[in-house]
Design a protein around this motif. Structure first.
Motif, PDB file in Angstrom:
ATOM      1  N   TYR A  37      41.885  67.021  60.018  1.00 31.29           N
ATOM      2  CA  TYR A  37      42.572  66.207  60.750  1.00 31.29           C
ATOM      3  C   TYR A  37      41.756  65.141  61.400  1.00 31.29           C
ATOM      4  CZ  TYR A  37      46.942  69.157  60.987  1.00 31.29           C
ATOM      5  OH  TYR A  37      47.913  69.906  60.512  1.00 31.29           O
ATOM      6  N   TYR A  94      38.697  66.987  62.467  1.00 33.50           N
ATOM      7  CA  TYR A  94      38.502  68.694  62.962  1.00 33.50           C
ATOM      8  C   TYR A  94      39.118  69.282  61.984  1.00 33.50           C
ATOM      9  CZ  TYR A  94      38.590  66.431  67.703  1.00 33.50           C
ATOM     10  OH  TYR A  94      38.009  65.597  69.150  1.00 33.50           O
ATOM     11  N   CYS A  95      38.384  70.472  61.657  1.00 33.11           N
ATOM     12  CA  CYS A  95      39.041  71.359  60.897  1.00 33.11           C
ATOM     13  C   CYS A  95      40.109  72.405  61.471  1.00 33.11           C
ATOM     14  CB  CYS A  95      37.772  72.253  60.325  1.00 33.11           C
ATOM     15  SG  CYS A  95      38.326  73.814  59.552  1.00 33.11           S
ATOM     16  N   ASN A  96      40.911  72.740  60.637  1.00 31.04           N
ATOM     17  CA  ASN A  96      42.235  73.396  61.284  1.00 31.04           C
ATOM     18  C   ASN A  96      42.447  74.599  60.263  1.00 31.04           C
ATOM     19  OD1 ASN A  96      45.280  73.968  60.828  1.00 31.04           O
ATOM     20  ND2 ASN A  96      44.810  73.813  62.984  1.00 31.04           N
ATOM     21  N   GLU A  98      45.156  78.341  59.836  1.00 31.10           N
ATOM     22  CA  GLU A  98      46.058  79.528  60.104  1.00 31.10           C
ATOM     23  C   GLU A  98      45.327  80.729  59.497  1.00 31.10           C
ATOM     24  OE1 GLU A  98      49.369  78.198  57.946  1.00 31.10           O
ATOM     25  OE2 GLU A  98      49.985  76.597  58.944  1.00 31.10           O
ATOM     26  N   ASP A 109      47.032  79.244  64.775  1.00 33.84           N
ATOM     27  CA  ASP A 109      46.102  78.021  64.575  1.00 33.84           C
ATOM     28  C   ASP A 109      44.711  78.071  65.261  1.00 33.84           C
ATOM     29  OD1 ASP A 109      48.368  75.128  64.366  1.00 33.84           O
ATOM     30  OD2 ASP A 109      47.585  76.629  62.806  1.00 33.84           O
ATOM     31  N   TYR A 110      43.736  77.744  64.433  1.00 35.48           N
ATOM     32  CA  TYR A 110      42.466  77.504  65.126  1.00 35.48           C
ATOM     33  C   TYR A 110      41.939  76.357  64.904  1.00 35.48           C
ATOM     34  CZ  TYR A 110      42.348  82.547  65.877  1.00 35.48           C
ATOM     35  OH  TYR A 110      42.624  83.994  66.378  1.00 35.48           O
ATOM     36  N   TRP A 111      40.980  75.851  65.613  1.00 37.33           N
ATOM     37  CA  TRP A 111      40.490  74.523  65.530  1.00 37.33           C
ATOM     38  C   TRP A 111      38.910  74.503  65.635  1.00 37.33           C
ATOM     39  CZ3 TRP A 111      43.400  69.909  64.358  1.00 37.33           C
ATOM     40  CH2 TRP A 111      44.732  70.112  64.438  1.00 37.33           C
TER      41      TRP A 111
END
Length: 121
Positions: A37, A94-96, A98, A109-111
């Motif tokens: 994102y 940003y990396c995301n 599941e 969800d992790y960011w």
């Protein structure tokens, strides 16, 4: 505890390329979808690209044909190859992911912390 660590951002001239990486680490049982994102100043965070565990991809219209998302499931890592960059691509990326952590019963969800990409004209 699960962490996402990004790398690869920076300053590049219009038309140039950058490659972002994001590695997930910690007590991980399984990772489902992973994605990138971005958020430009004064704008909402938006989806850039998404990839499932099996490799199915989805891209924002604005980056189709220029960006490529890929992943290495053995390394719990997702990549974003960005070509033909434009000033409009300037944002924090940003990396995301599941992630099903060890001892957990559902995916969460992790960011990542975000990495700055700046494209000069």
């Amino acid at each position: 505890q699960v962490q996402l660590v990004e790398s690869g951002g920076g300053l590049v001239q219009a038309g140039g390329s950058l490659r972002l990486s994001c590695a997930a680490s910690g007590s991980i049982f399984s990772i489902n979808a992973m994605g990138w994102y971005r958020q430009a100043p004064g704008k909402q965070r938006e989806l850039v690209a998404l990839i499932t565990y099996g490799g199915t991809t989805n891209y924002a219209d604005s980056v189709k044909g220029r960006f490529t998302i890929s992943r290495d499931n053995a390394k719990n890592t997702v990549y974003l190859q960005m070509n033909t960059l434009k000033p409009g691509d300037t944002a924090v990326y940003y990396c995301n992911a599941e992630i099903l952590g060890l001892g957990f019963s559902r995916y969460l969800d992790y960011w990542g912390q975000g990495t700055q990409v700046t494209v000069s004209s």
